[in-house]
Design a protein around this motif. Structure first.
Motif, mmCIF file in Angstrom:
data_model
loop_
_atom_site.group_PDB
_atom_site.id
_atom_site.type_symbol
_atom_site.label_atom_id
_atom_site.label_comp_id
_atom_site.label_asym_id
_atom_site.label_seq_id
_atom_site.Cartn_x
_atom_site.Cartn_y
_atom_site.Cartn_z
ATOM 1 N N ALA A 82 0.992 -0.872 -0.106
ATOM 2 C CA ALA A 82 -0.051 -0.423 0.205
ATOM 3 C C ALA A 82 0.731 1.266 -0.183
ATOM 4 N N GLN A 83 1.788 1.356 0.557
ATOM 5 C CA GLN A 83 2.801 2.827 0.936
ATOM 6 C C GLN A 83 3.881 2.224 0.359
ATOM 7 N N LYS A 84 4.300 1.340 -0.430
ATOM 8 C CA LYS A 84 5.601 1.271 -1.848
ATOM 9 C C LYS A 84 6.521 2.464 -0.666
ATOM 10 N N PRO A 85 7.680 2.125 0.698
ATOM 11 C CA PRO A 85 7.937 2.623 1.009
ATOM 12 C C PRO A 85 9.474 3.266 0.637
ATOM 13 N N ALA A 86 10.212 4.321 0.636
ATOM 14 C CA ALA A 86 11.442 4.252 0.680
ATOM 15 C C ALA A 86 12.508 3.471 2.083
ATOM 16 N N VAL A 87 11.960 3.487 2.771
ATOM 17 C CA VAL A 87 12.543 3.139 4.535
ATOM 18 C C VAL A 87 11.756 2.824 5.443
ATOM 19 N N VAL A 88 12.209 1.786 5.912
ATOM 20 C CA VAL A 88 10.909 1.649 6.931
ATOM 21 C C VAL A 88 11.661 1.724 8.235
ATOM 22 N N SER A 117 10.993 -5.671 3.464
ATOM 23 C CA SER A 117 11.360 -4.610 3.377
ATOM 24 C C SER A 117 12.334 -4.580 2.198
ATOM 25 N N GLU A 118 13.166 -5.089 2.091
ATOM 26 C CA GLU A 118 14.519 -4.876 1.212
ATOM 27 C C GLU A 118 14.261 -5.643 -0.162
ATOM 28 N N ALA A 119 12.865 -6.492 -0.097
ATOM 29 C CA ALA A 119 13.105 -7.284 -1.158
ATOM 30 C C ALA A 119 12.124 -5.554 -2.108
ATOM 31 N N HIS A 120 11.092 -5.571 -1.410
ATOM 32 C CA HIS A 120 10.344 -3.937 -1.665
ATOM 33 C C HIS A 120 10.949 -3.109 -2.578
ATOM 34 N N GLY A 121 12.392 -2.670 -1.971
ATOM 35 C CA GLY A 121 12.761 -1.774 -2.225
ATOM 36 C C GLY A 121 13.510 -1.169 -1.723
ATOM 37 N N ALA A 122 12.880 -1.028 -0.125
ATOM 38 C CA ALA A 122 13.357 0.156 1.177
ATOM 39 C C ALA A 122 14.109 -0.577 2.073
ATOM 40 N N LYS A 123 14.681 0.569 2.322
ATOM 41 C CA LYS A 123 15.950 0.453 3.303
ATOM 42 C C LYS A 123 15.144 0.519 4.536
ATOM 43 N N VAL A 124 16.662 -0.280 5.532
ATOM 44 C CA VAL A 124 14.923 -0.145 6.303
ATOM 45 C C VAL A 124 16.023 0.163 8.162
ATOM 46 N N LEU A 125 15.317 1.145 8.817
ATOM 47 C CA LEU A 125 16.141 1.178 10.258
ATOM 48 C C LEU A 125 15.387 0.588 11.278
ATOM 49 N N LEU A 126 16.916 -0.162 12.245
ATOM 50 C CA LEU A 126 16.297 -1.182 13.802
ATOM 51 C C LEU A 126 16.155 -0.051 14.444
ATOM 52 N N LEU A 127 14.930 -0.309 15.214
ATOM 53 C CA LEU A 127 15.598 0.139 16.751
ATOM 54 C C LEU A 127 14.821 -0.207 17.380
ATOM 55 N N SER A 128 16.643 -0.791 18.311
ATOM 56 C CA SER A 128 17.140 -1.365 19.609
ATOM 57 C C SER A 128 15.537 -1.378 20.409
ATOM 58 N N MET A 129 15.218 -2.354 21.163
ATOM 59 C CA MET A 129 14.414 -2.660 22.386
ATOM 60 C C MET A 129 15.611 -3.500 23.610
ATOM 61 N N THR A 130 14.340 -2.705 24.881
ATOM 62 C CA THR A 130 14.701 -3.549 25.867
ATOM 63 C C THR A 130 13.431 -3.777 26.624
ATOM 64 N N ILE A 131 13.669 -4.106 27.889
ATOM 65 C CA ILE A 131 12.058 -4.217 28.878
ATOM 66 C C ILE A 131 13.274 -3.879 30.441
ATOM 67 N N PRO A 132 12.294 -3.885 30.955
ATOM 68 C CA PRO A 132 12.313 -3.616 32.314
ATOM 69 C C PRO A 132 13.837 -4.483 33.500
#
Length: 208
Positions: A82-88, A117-132
């Motif tokens: 739907a969105q055809k993003p350049a970056v996810v 995401s990359e197969a759709h041509g988008a670059k990916v930015l990963l946000l690292s998460m943690t827990i208490p």
């Protein structure tokens, strides 16, 4: 006839050339502005920051409070089509940890989202998460290490925990101690901004 065809092709080329890039944020309550107005959330702040800098990029928020990596994986094909993003931007995993889910499953789900995401041509930015900390150091480390492993193995940028220097500051957190308040949102947006800019094309970073 030939002249009309040339004019048409030039018009199409110009239209494609100036079309804004789309940045999709796929996250959980941290990105869905839980407990605050949507306009105060870091995603909205980031979009405003891009516009103020003259960027042509458009930011679309596909985040859902309570979302897990499995939920994100189940939705990502529809979002990409739907969105055809350049970056996810992927901000998922905290709810996996809070529910005690397997780090191996988290890694699999995130890796599959990156691949699709990359197969759709988008670059990916990963946000690292943690827990208490009450979940135990070993399990916390296993969850957090997933992001570093994926960054190394799949060559995608991963931002360190976005609530670092925020989560333990009472003035920046909501009463539940899990969600950042409105004051924290610009700080989060600034962290992501610095990593997002290199992923945008020069024409999307700033207007001529």
């Amino acid at each position: 006839m030939f002249l009309r065809l040339c004019v048409l092709l030039c018009a199409v080329s110009f239209s494609v050339g100036v079309r804004a890039e789309t940045v999709v944020v796929l996250g959980d309550s941290i990105s869905a502005a839980y407990g605050i107005d949507v306009e105060q959330g870091w995603v909205h702040v980031l979009a405003a920051k891009l516009r103020a800098a003259g960027s042509k990029a458009e930011v679309r928020n596909e985040s859902i409070s309570g979302e897990t990596s499995a939920g994100g994986l189940a939705r990502i094909d529809r979002i990409l089509n739907a969105q055809k993003p350049a970056v996810v931007i992927i901000e998922l995993g905290a709810n996996d940890g809070l529910r005690g889910l397997s780090p191996a499953e988290l890694k699999h789900n995130l890796a599959e989202m990156i691949r699709r995401s990359e197969a759709h041509g988008a670059k990916v930015l990963l946000l690292s998460m943690t827990i208490p900390p009450n979940y135990g150091k070993r399990y916390i480390d296993m969850i957090y290490n997933v992001y570093h492993e994926l960054s190394r193995e799949m060559a995608v940028p991963a931002i360190p925990f976005i609530l670092d220097d925020i989560a333990l500051v009472r003035e920046l957190m909501q009463p539940d101690g899990l969600h950042p308040n409105a004051k924290a949102q610009p700080l989060i947006a600034d962290k992501i901004w610095r990593h997002l800019l290199p992923l945008l094309t020069p024409s999307s970073k700033k207007r001529d």
